[in-house]
Motif scaffolding. Sequence first.
Motif, mmCIF file in Angstrom:
data_model
loop_
_atom_site.group_PDB
_atom_site.id
_atom_site.type_symbol
_atom_site.label_atom_id
_atom_site.label_comp_id
_atom_site.label_asym_id
_atom_site.label_seq_id
_atom_site.Cartn_x
_atom_site.Cartn_y
_atom_site.Cartn_z
ATOM 1 N N PRO A 39 -1.660 1.248 -73.246
ATOM 2 C CA PRO A 39 -1.891 2.145 -72.022
ATOM 3 C C PRO A 39 -1.896 3.404 -72.736
ATOM 4 C CG PRO A 39 0.417 1.066 -72.253
ATOM 5 C CD PRO A 39 -0.549 0.382 -73.259
ATOM 6 N N GLU A 40 -2.402 4.379 -71.874
ATOM 7 C CA GLU A 40 -2.203 5.874 -72.145
ATOM 8 C C GLU A 40 -2.044 6.179 -70.802
ATOM 9 O OE1 GLU A 40 -5.480 7.901 -74.329
ATOM 10 O OE2 GLU A 40 -5.457 6.275 -75.547
ATOM 11 N N ARG A 41 -0.969 6.941 -70.370
ATOM 12 C CA ARG A 41 -0.661 7.751 -69.237
ATOM 13 C C ARG A 41 -1.833 8.330 -68.659
ATOM 14 N NH1 ARG A 41 1.824 6.072 -64.573
ATOM 15 N NH2 ARG A 41 3.057 7.690 -63.464
ATOM 16 N N ALA A 42 -2.171 8.406 -67.410
ATOM 17 C CA ALA A 42 -3.229 9.141 -66.749
ATOM 18 C C ALA A 42 -2.512 9.652 -65.593
ATOM 19 C CB ALA A 42 -4.454 8.412 -66.439
ATOM 20 N N ALA A 43 -3.431 10.458 -64.911
ATOM 21 C CA ALA A 43 -2.924 11.115 -63.624
ATOM 22 C C ALA A 43 -2.099 10.247 -62.540
ATOM 23 C CB ALA A 43 -3.994 12.156 -63.000
ATOM 24 N N LEU A 44 -3.046 9.112 -62.234
ATOM 25 C CA LEU A 44 -2.552 8.361 -61.340
ATOM 26 C C LEU A 44 -2.073 7.019 -61.629
ATOM 27 C CD1 LEU A 44 -5.255 8.903 -58.756
ATOM 28 C CD2 LEU A 44 -3.050 9.884 -58.542
ATOM 29 N N GLY A 45 -1.979 6.610 -63.142
ATOM 30 C CA GLY A 45 -1.598 5.292 -63.637
ATOM 31 C C GLY A 45 -1.731 5.292 -65.074
ATOM 32 N N TYR A 46 -2.477 4.222 -65.368
ATOM 33 C CA TYR A 46 -2.704 4.253 -67.049
ATOM 34 C C TYR A 46 -4.065 3.714 -67.446
ATOM 35 C CZ TYR A 46 2.532 4.149 -67.405
ATOM 36 O OH TYR A 46 3.630 4.484 -67.234
ATOM 37 N N THR A 47 -4.528 4.047 -68.315
ATOM 38 C CA THR A 47 -5.911 3.822 -68.877
ATOM 39 C C THR A 47 -5.746 3.065 -70.125
ATOM 40 O OG1 THR A 47 -6.919 5.832 -68.082
ATOM 41 C CG2 THR A 47 -8.042 4.947 -69.848
ATOM 42 N N PHE A 48 -6.682 2.296 -70.320
ATOM 43 C CA PHE A 48 -6.627 1.289 -71.458
ATOM 44 C C PHE A 48 -8.009 1.523 -71.991
ATOM 45 C CE2 PHE A 48 -3.671 -0.506 -68.501
ATOM 46 C CZ PHE A 48 -2.547 -1.109 -69.396
ATOM 47 N N ARG A 49 -8.004 1.372 -73.446
ATOM 48 C CA ARG A 49 -9.007 1.915 -74.366
ATOM 49 C C ARG A 49 -9.963 0.673 -74.266
ATOM 50 N NH1 ARG A 49 -9.595 6.337 -77.092
ATOM 51 N NH2 ARG A 49 -7.631 7.397 -77.578
ATOM 52 N N ALA A 50 -9.608 -0.467 -73.779
ATOM 53 C CA ALA A 50 -10.656 -1.865 -73.709
ATOM 54 C C ALA A 50 -11.698 -1.525 -72.477
ATOM 55 C CB ALA A 50 -9.755 -2.897 -73.402
ATOM 56 N N GLY A 51 -11.268 -0.343 -71.667
ATOM 57 C CA GLY A 51 -12.331 -0.151 -70.770
ATOM 58 C C GLY A 51 -12.110 -0.247 -69.287
ATOM 59 N N PHE A 52 -10.772 0.156 -68.880
ATOM 60 C CA PHE A 52 -10.481 -0.101 -67.630
ATOM 61 C C PHE A 52 -9.042 0.841 -67.456
ATOM 62 C CE2 PHE A 52 -7.869 -3.374 -69.862
ATOM 63 C CZ PHE A 52 -6.600 -3.295 -69.050
ATOM 64 N N THR A 53 -8.854 0.904 -66.081
ATOM 65 C CA THR A 53 -7.591 1.687 -65.688
ATOM 66 C C THR A 53 -6.728 1.244 -64.428
ATOM 67 O OG1 THR A 53 -6.913 4.147 -65.073
ATOM 68 C CG2 THR A 53 -8.879 3.412 -64.116
ATOM 69 N N ILE A 54 -5.583 1.076 -64.391
ATOM 70 C CA ILE A 54 -4.880 0.704 -63.160
ATOM 71 C C ILE A 54 -4.312 2.144 -62.673
ATOM 72 C CG2 ILE A 54 -4.633 -1.480 -64.289
ATOM 73 C CD1 ILE A 54 -1.576 -0.656 -64.794
ATOM 74 N N PHE A 55 -4.269 1.903 -61.197
ATOM 75 C CA PHE A 55 -3.759 3.268 -60.438
ATOM 76 C C PHE A 55 -3.086 2.992 -59.166
ATOM 77 C CE2 PHE A 55 -8.233 2.675 -59.209
ATOM 78 C CZ PHE A 55 -8.018 2.752 -57.836
ATOM 79 N N SER A 56 -2.375 4.027 -58.886
ATOM 80 C CA SER A 56 -1.776 3.874 -57.735
ATOM 81 C C SER A 56 -1.940 5.498 -56.826
ATOM 82 C CB SER A 56 -0.052 3.822 -57.870
ATOM 83 O OG SER A 56 0.390 3.784 -56.789
#
Length: 147
Positions: free
Chosen positions: A95-112
């Motif tokens: 995971p890499e922290r993003a503005a609303l959650g986390y991005t994963f280099r595999a090609g997806f993000t989870i957010f709140s």
Amino acid sequence: MEILPGEGVLLVRVGETRDAVEARLGPPAHPGIAARSVYDTEPRLVVDYDEDVVELVELGASGDGGEQATLDGVQLTFRFMDDVVAELTALGHHPERAALGYTFRAGFTIFSTGSRSAADLDPLATPDDPREIVEGVGIAPAKYWMD
């Protein structure tokens, strides 16, 4: 609904045309803007287009009792963000922290987006409980998230 990192979901894949998506799913329940279509699937499906080609697929949290987004047996949506990140990390996702959650280099993000509170999952949570709930998942090729 199982996500396919970098690709989408079985119902909609990145790179498909709008015509192909609508032939399979029918017209969107909520057409919204020309570049986005919303389908009342379980979980809710949002498709973003770039010139009538799927660029991004998003799944929303269904809430208590509804079907959720999953990856390799891990429920992604309608869970505490920290728990999801820990389980995905244990599976080898980074995971890499993003503005609303986390991005994963595999090609997806989870957010709140902050529209849910910890009390939605934990009846003992206080009103100021800072735990985030994963409210959605975005799926696109890794370069989409890393640019």
